[in-house]
Design a protein around this motif. Sequence first.
Motif, PDB file in Angstrom:
ATOM      1  N   PRO A  14       0.808  -1.227   0.000  1.00 31.36           N
ATOM      2  CA  PRO A  14       0.000   0.000   0.000  1.00 31.36           C
ATOM      3  C   PRO A  14       0.834   1.267   0.000  1.00 31.36           C
ATOM      4  O   PRO A  14       0.506   2.232  -0.689  1.00 31.36           O
ATOM      5  N   ALA A  15       1.938   1.262   0.768  1.00 28.59           N
ATOM      6  CA  ALA A  15       2.803   2.444   0.807  1.00 28.59           C
ATOM      7  C   ALA A  15       3.434   2.695  -0.553  1.00 28.59           C
ATOM      8  O   ALA A  15       3.516   3.833  -1.022  1.00 28.59           O
ATOM      9  N   THR A  16       3.890   1.616  -1.204  1.00 28.74           N
ATOM     10  CA  THR A  16       4.509   1.751  -2.521  1.00 28.74           C
ATOM     11  C   THR A  16       3.514   2.285  -3.543  1.00 28.74           C
ATOM     12  O   THR A  16       3.817   3.174  -4.335  1.00 28.74           O
ATOM     13  N   ASN A  17       2.275   1.740  -3.508  1.00 26.20           N
ATOM     14  CA  ASN A  17       1.248   2.220  -4.442  1.00 26.20           C
ATOM     15  C   ASN A  17       0.895   3.676  -4.185  1.00 26.20           C
ATOM     16  O   ASN A  17       0.683   4.454  -5.115  1.00 26.20           O
ATOM     17  N   ALA A  18       0.854   4.060  -2.905  1.00 25.38           N
ATOM     18  CA  ALA A  18       0.532   5.451  -2.567  1.00 25.38           C
ATOM     19  C   ALA A  18       1.604   6.391  -3.080  1.00 25.38           C
ATOM     20  O   ALA A  18       1.308   7.467  -3.605  1.00 25.38           O
ATOM     21  N   GLN A  19       2.878   5.981  -2.936  1.00 27.66           N
ATOM     22  CA  GLN A  19       3.980   6.814  -3.434  1.00 27.66           C
ATOM     23  C   GLN A  19       3.914   6.944  -4.952  1.00 27.66           C
ATOM     24  O   GLN A  19       4.138   8.028  -5.504  1.00 27.66           O
ATOM     25  N   ALA A  20       3.613   5.830  -5.625  1.00 25.85           N
ATOM     26  CA  ALA A  20       3.529   5.865  -7.089  1.00 25.85           C
ATOM     27  C   ALA A  20       2.393   6.770  -7.541  1.00 25.85           C
ATOM     28  O   ALA A  20       2.538   7.551  -8.479  1.00 25.85           O
ATOM     29  N   GLN A  21       1.239   6.666  -6.847  1.00 26.35           N
ATOM     30  CA  GLN A  21       0.102   7.505  -7.213  1.00 26.35           C
ATOM     31  C   GLN A  21       0.405   8.977  -6.967  1.00 26.35           C
ATOM     32  O   GLN A  21       0.033   9.844  -7.760  1.00 26.35           O
ATOM     33  N   GLU A  22       1.102   9.269  -5.858  1.00 28.19           N
ATOM     34  CA  GLU A  22       1.455  10.656  -5.561  1.00 28.19           C
ATOM     35  C   GLU A  22       2.412  11.202  -6.620  1.00 28.19           C
ATOM     36  O   GLU A  22       2.296  12.348  -7.051  1.00 28.19           O
ATOM     37  N   GLY A  23       3.382  10.362  -7.043  1.00 31.31           N
ATOM     38  CA  GLY A  23       4.319  10.781  -8.085  1.00 31.31           C
ATOM     39  C   GLY A  23       3.613  11.062  -9.392  1.00 31.31           C
ATOM     40  O   GLY A  23       3.887  12.062 -10.065  1.00 31.31           O
ATOM     41  N   ARG A  24       2.662  10.182  -9.763  1.00 31.95           N
ATOM     42  CA  ARG A  24       1.918  10.383 -11.014  1.00 31.95           C
ATOM     43  C   ARG A  24       1.065  11.645 -10.949  1.00 31.95           C
ATOM     44  O   ARG A  24       0.868  12.335 -11.937  1.00 31.95           O
ATOM     45  N   LYS A  25       0.551  11.966  -9.753  1.00 27.43           N
ATOM     46  CA  LYS A  25      -0.305  13.135  -9.601  1.00 27.43           C
ATOM     47  C   LYS A  25       0.450  14.432  -9.861  1.00 27.43           C
ATOM     48  O   LYS A  25      -0.135  15.439 -10.251  1.00 27.43           O
ATOM     49  N   ASN A  26       1.762  14.408  -9.662  1.00 19.38           N
ATOM     50  CA  ASN A  26       2.578  15.616  -9.812  1.00 19.38           C
ATOM     51  C   ASN A  26       3.434  15.599 -11.082  1.00 19.38           C
ATOM     52  O   ASN A  26       4.341  16.415 -11.221  1.00 19.38           O
ATOM     53  N   GLN A  51       8.417  16.118 -16.445  1.00 18.32           N
ATOM     54  CA  GLN A  51       9.066  16.372 -15.165  1.00 18.32           C
ATOM     55  C   GLN A  51       8.063  16.288 -14.028  1.00 18.32           C
ATOM     56  O   GLN A  51       6.885  16.608 -14.194  1.00 18.32           O
ATOM     57  N   ASN A  52       8.551  15.856 -12.879  1.00 18.97           N
ATOM     58  CA  ASN A  52       7.749  15.806 -11.665  1.00 18.97           C
ATOM     59  C   ASN A  52       7.858  17.151 -10.954  1.00 18.97           C
ATOM     60  O   ASN A  52       8.959  17.618 -10.660  1.00 18.97           O
ATOM     61  N   PHE A  53       6.711  17.804 -10.689  1.00 18.21           N
ATOM     62  CA  PHE A  53       6.680  19.075  -9.971  1.00 18.21           C
ATOM     63  C   PHE A  53       5.854  18.905  -8.703  1.00 18.21           C
ATOM     64  O   PHE A  53       4.662  19.222  -8.671  1.00 18.21           O
ATOM     65  N   PRO A  54       6.445  18.373  -7.625  1.00 19.27           N
ATOM     66  CA  PRO A  54       5.690  18.171  -6.386  1.00 19.27           C
ATOM     67  C   PRO A  54       5.386  19.503  -5.709  1.00 19.27           C
ATOM     68  O   PRO A  54       6.001  20.531  -6.025  1.00 19.27           O
ATOM     69  N   PRO A  55       4.432  19.529  -4.765  1.00 21.65           N
ATOM     70  CA  PRO A  55       4.156  20.770  -4.020  1.00 21.65           C
ATOM     71  C   PRO A  55       5.418  21.282  -3.335  1.00 21.65           C
ATOM     72  O   PRO A  55       6.282  20.506  -2.929  1.00 21.65           O
ATOM     73  N   ASN A  56       5.525  22.598  -3.234  1.00 16.83           N
ATOM     74  CA  ASN A  56       6.684  23.267  -2.616  1.00 16.83           C
ATOM     75  C   ASN A  56       7.983  22.996  -3.379  1.00 16.83           C
ATOM     76  O   ASN A  56       9.063  22.980  -2.789  1.00 16.83           O
ATOM     77  N   TYR A  57       7.843  22.818  -4.682  1.00 20.44           N
ATOM     78  CA  TYR A  57       9.023  22.581  -5.523  1.00 20.44           C
ATOM     79  C   TYR A  57       9.668  23.913  -5.889  1.00 20.44           C
ATOM     80  O   TYR A  57       9.018  24.813  -6.414  1.00 20.44           O
ATOM     81  N   ASN A  58      10.946  24.056  -5.573  1.00 21.44           N
ATOM     82  CA  ASN A  58      11.722  25.239  -5.950  1.00 21.44           C
ATOM     83  C   ASN A  58      12.663  24.846  -7.083  1.00 21.44           C
ATOM     84  O   ASN A  58      13.655  24.149  -6.865  1.00 21.44           O
ATOM     85  N   GLY A  59      12.339  25.266  -8.266  1.00 19.91           N
ATOM     86  CA  GLY A  59      13.124  24.858  -9.425  1.00 19.91           C
ATOM     87  C   GLY A  59      14.437  25.605  -9.549  1.00 19.91           C
ATOM     88  O   GLY A  59      14.602  26.708  -9.032  1.00 19.91           O
TER      89      GLY A  59
END
Length: 244
Positions: A22-34, A117-125
């Motif tokens: 479940p943790a792995t799937n949650a991380q993958a889903q969060e990555g895809r969301k961003n 590219q992955n742009f997660p919240p609070n991302y400082n490019g």
Amino acid sequence: MKRLSKPLLTSAALALAFTLLPATNAQAQEGRKNFYRAEIVILQRLVDPASIEEQMAGKQIESSRNVAKSLWVEDANGRRSSDLKLAGRNELHLGRAASRLENSGNYRVLAAAGWYQNFPPNYNGSPLRVAVGDWLTGAQQTAVEGHIEIDRKRYLHVGVHLNHWQDSQASEAPVKTVNGEEEAAEPEQTGTIADIAENTQPTIAKPVPAELVTWIKETRRMRSQEIHFIDSPTIGVLVFFRKL
């Protein structure tokens, strides 16, 4: 020491796998969301710089040549370098918009870049360096230089910092050197004609600097799936993001 039987080991391994799943799937889903497809097209408006009302020749600009990462940087021979894996122009959503502007006869496409590219919240490019357009022989640089930066707080924000240059039209007085050292004014020459002739080196002109035409200095909030246009009197930038 008590040894576990093979069935028990298998059960333990399966239990651990299902615990982590479940943790792995949650991380993958969060990555895809961003995860986004980012596209940027840099354009030059085909106008005579002399007709521009803004007089910016005296502006002092901070150089972007020391920016670590490159988005699109061309050398004197037009060879491009980039730290991103860029897609071809024919693959871009902005490709049609760029072609329409180009076909109008009013614009010239200087660069068309697209990447994932992955742009997660609070991302400082990190700033991405840009150097495109005609090569200015006198200044030894491209006509359009600067950087573009992408950040994400609650929304994506794109900061465009581009300067449009031309070779300076002002002629500088040649600098005469004596014994290899520059002299700002005509020195008082003493001694014999032979001494003066021996100590005076050929006249050398200073390199002609670049002259600023216009610039873009703007940070704008971006909406996904919308085309944004940021411009100045002579250059413009199309921006498009698509969440995957």
